[in-house]
Design a protein around this motif. Structure first.
Motif, short mmCIF file in Angstrom:
data_model
loop_
_atom_site.label_atom_id
_atom_site.label_comp_id
_atom_site.label_asym_id
_atom_site.label_seq_id
_atom_site.Cartn_x
_atom_site.Cartn_y
_atom_site.Cartn_z
N GLY A 39 103.38 9.89 33.45
CA GLY A 39 103.15 10.80 32.27
C GLY A 39 102.22 10.45 31.17
N GLU A 40 102.49 10.74 30.08
CA GLU A 40 101.48 10.53 28.93
C GLU A 40 101.44 8.98 28.56
OE1 GLU A 40 99.48 12.57 27.62
OE2 GLU A 40 100.23 14.08 29.04
N ARG A 41 102.58 8.28 28.84
CA ARG A 41 102.48 6.82 28.40
C ARG A 41 103.56 6.01 28.97
NH1 ARG A 41 103.26 5.44 22.01
NH2 ARG A 41 105.73 5.71 22.82
N ALA A 42 103.29 4.74 29.47
CA ALA A 42 104.24 4.08 30.07
C ALA A 42 104.19 2.78 29.08
CB ALA A 42 103.72 3.45 31.39
N PHE A 43 105.75 2.10 29.08
CA PHE A 43 105.92 1.18 28.23
C PHE A 43 107.17 0.27 28.65
CE2 PHE A 43 108.17 -0.45 24.34
CZ PHE A 43 107.14 -1.66 24.18
N LEU A 44 106.96 -0.81 28.55
CA LEU A 44 108.01 -1.91 29.16
C LEU A 44 108.00 -2.94 28.32
CD1 LEU A 44 110.25 -2.07 31.23
CD2 LEU A 44 108.40 -3.44 32.70
N LYS A 70 100.42 -2.35 43.30
CA LYS A 70 100.54 -2.21 41.90
C LYS A 70 101.44 -3.23 41.42
CE LYS A 70 99.24 2.67 41.14
NZ LYS A 70 99.79 4.14 40.80
N LYS A 71 102.61 -3.32 42.30
CA LYS A 71 103.65 -4.37 41.73
C LYS A 71 102.97 -5.58 42.00
CE LYS A 71 108.11 -5.73 41.47
NZ LYS A 71 108.12 -7.15 41.49
N ASP A 72 102.22 -5.91 43.03
CA ASP A 72 101.65 -7.36 43.50
C ASP A 72 100.49 -7.67 42.06
OD1 ASP A 72 102.92 -7.86 45.55
OD2 ASP A 72 101.58 -7.09 46.91
N GLY A 110 112.89 -2.56 37.03
CA GLY A 110 111.98 -2.56 35.96
C GLY A 110 110.56 -2.02 36.26
N PHE A 111 109.88 -2.44 37.41
CA PHE A 111 108.66 -1.82 37.85
C PHE A 111 108.81 -0.49 38.05
CE2 PHE A 111 106.24 -0.45 41.66
CZ PHE A 111 104.89 -0.79 41.17
N ASP A 112 109.85 0.15 39.00
CA ASP A 112 109.80 1.52 39.42
C ASP A 112 110.07 2.15 37.98
OD1 ASP A 112 110.09 1.01 41.74
OD2 ASP A 112 112.17 1.01 42.11
#
Length: 333
Positions: free
Chosen positions: A204-209, A174-176, A194-196
Motif C-alpha cells: 500500500g502507501e506505507r508500511a510501518f512496524l 525479503k524476510k532473510d 510480524g513480517f507478513d
C-alpha cells in the motif's frame, strides 16, 4: 474471541495467543519488565513439525528463540530429564489448570503432541539437543535493561535498503534480508506474523512496524528503513559556539557554519512550516517526504535558522551521503 478470530481470519488458538501477547505487551510498555513464557523444548518440536506440515522451510527450525527482545523462554535451558523432574514437582506441589482444548484431536498441534511425540521419545529423540542445534547461546544477551537506561552501543543503528532491492526479492529473500539486518543490530528475527503484516502493508502507501527493539518503515516507492530504538537519531540535536562558528551535532554527525554575527541558530520542524528555495517557498514536510525521511524521525531532523526563520534542512546529519536542502542558502535582504 470467536468473532475476532473470524475478523482476523485466523484460528481460535492463534487469535487467543495474539490477544494474550498484545495485553502482556501493554504491561511491559508501562512497567520495566519482560515476558516469561512456559515454552520448552517439547513445544519446540511440536512447532517445527506443525510448520513443516503447513509447507514451512528451513526457517521452521529457528522458531521459538530463547529471547527475542520481548519474550524470554527459561524452560528451554532444561534438559529432557530435568524438565521431567520439574514437571513432576509442579504437578505434586502446585495447582495446575489444564486448557481443555489441549486434548482435543481436532487441533493438529494436539495430534502431533499425542501421536508423534511418543514415537520420537521411543526412538530416543533428544528434544533439548535438537532445540540447541538451531539456536545460538552465544547470541543470547540476558542482561535485560529493565531500568530502560540508555546503553551505549557501537556499530550500525540505521539501515536504509533501496526500494529497487526490496521489490526485486521474493518473500523468503525479503524476510532473510530483514532478519540479517536485525542480527547486525543485535536483535532476533521477526516473527512470521510480524513480517507478513509488514509485507502486506508495503503493498500500500506505507508500511510501518514497531516492536520493543526497532522500527521498520517503508513508503510506497521509498527505501526500507530498519532503525534501532537506541539510535542516537532519536535524541535531540545540540548546538554550541566554537569561536565565530556555530556547530550542530546530531546522530553522531557534525555541521559547522561561520557565524561571526551570531544570527544562525538550531531549530526543528513544526507543522505548516515552509522554507525558502529558489522558486519561492516550499513545505518542509514535503521536503522530508521527498528525502524519504520516516515520519517518526522528522521532528528530530535539525534545521538551520537565520534570524528566526528556517533556511536549510540538515539532511547530511541524518546520513553523510545526503545533501542539505536547499544546497544554497537563500537569505532575504
Amino acid at each position: 474471541m470467536p468473532k475476532l478470530s473470524l475478523k482476523l481470519k485466523k484460528g481460535l488458538e492463534e487469535t487467543g495467543r495474539l490477544v494474550r501477547y498484545h495485553e502482556l505487551k501493554k504491561i511491559t510498555n508501562k512497567l520495566p519488565s519482560i515476558i516469561l513464557t512456559g515454552h520448552h523444548c517439547y513445544d519446540y518440536t511440536e512447532s517445527i513439525f506443525l510448520h513443516l506440515t503447513r509447507g514451512g522451510g528451513k526457517k521452521a527450525f529457528y522458531t521459538l528463540p530463547p529471547f527475542d527482545g520481548e519474550r524470554f523462554l527459561p524452560l528451554v535451558f532444561f534438559e529432557d530429564k530435568e524438565l521431567a523432574v520439574l514437571y513432576d514437582y509442579v504437578l505434586n506441589h502446585m495447582q495446575v489448570f489444564e486448557d481443555e482444548s489441549n486434548k482435543d484431536p481436532i487441533y493438529k498441534r494436539n495430534r502431533i503432541r499425542m501421536d508423534l511425540l511418543p514415537i520420537l521419545e521411543k526412538e530416543n529423540w533428544n528434544f533439548h539437543k535438537i532445540y540447541w542445534n538451531f539456536h545460538d547461546r552465544s547470541q543470547l544477551n540476558l542482561q535485560f535493561n529493565l531500568k530502560r537506561e540508555p546503553i551505549s552501543k557501537q556499530g550500525p543503528h540505521i539501515f536504509r535498503i533501496p526500494h529497487e532491492t526490496w521489490t526485486s526479492l521474493n518473500l523468503t529473500a525479503k524476510k532473510d534480508l530483514i532478519d540479517f539486518h536485525l542480527k547486525l543490530l543485535g536483535h532476533y528475527p521477526l516473527y512470521k506474523s510480524g513480517f507478513d503484516n509488514f509485507r502486506l502493508q508495503s503493498e500500500g502507501e506505507r508500511a510501518f512496524l514497531e516492536n520493543k527493539n526497532c522500527f521498520l518503515y517503508k513508503s510506497k516507492f521509498g527505501d526500507l528503513f530498519i532503525i534501532d530504538k537506541k539510535s542516537p537519531a532519536f535524541k535531540k540535536a545540540i548546538s554550541y559556539r566554537d569561536g565565530e562558528n556555530l556547530c550542530i551535532e546530531w546522530n553522531q554527525n557534525r555541521f559547522k557554519i561561520s557565524d561571526p554575527q551570531g544570527k544562525y541558530s538550531l531549530g526543528s520542524w513544526h507543522h505548516g512550516q515552509k522554507i525558502q528555495i529558489r522558486s519561492g517557498n516550499k513545505e518542509i514536510s514535503e521536503c522530508m517526504r521527498e528525502n524519504g525521511i520516516p515520519f517518526f524521525l522528522r521532528t528530530f531532523i535539525p534545521i538551520l535558522y537565520f534570524d528566526g526563520e528556517p533556511i536549510q534542512i540538515l539532511f547530511s546529519l541524518f546520513s553523510k551521503s545526503e545533501k542539505n536542502y536547499p544546497k544554497r542558502i537563500y537569505l532575504e535582504r
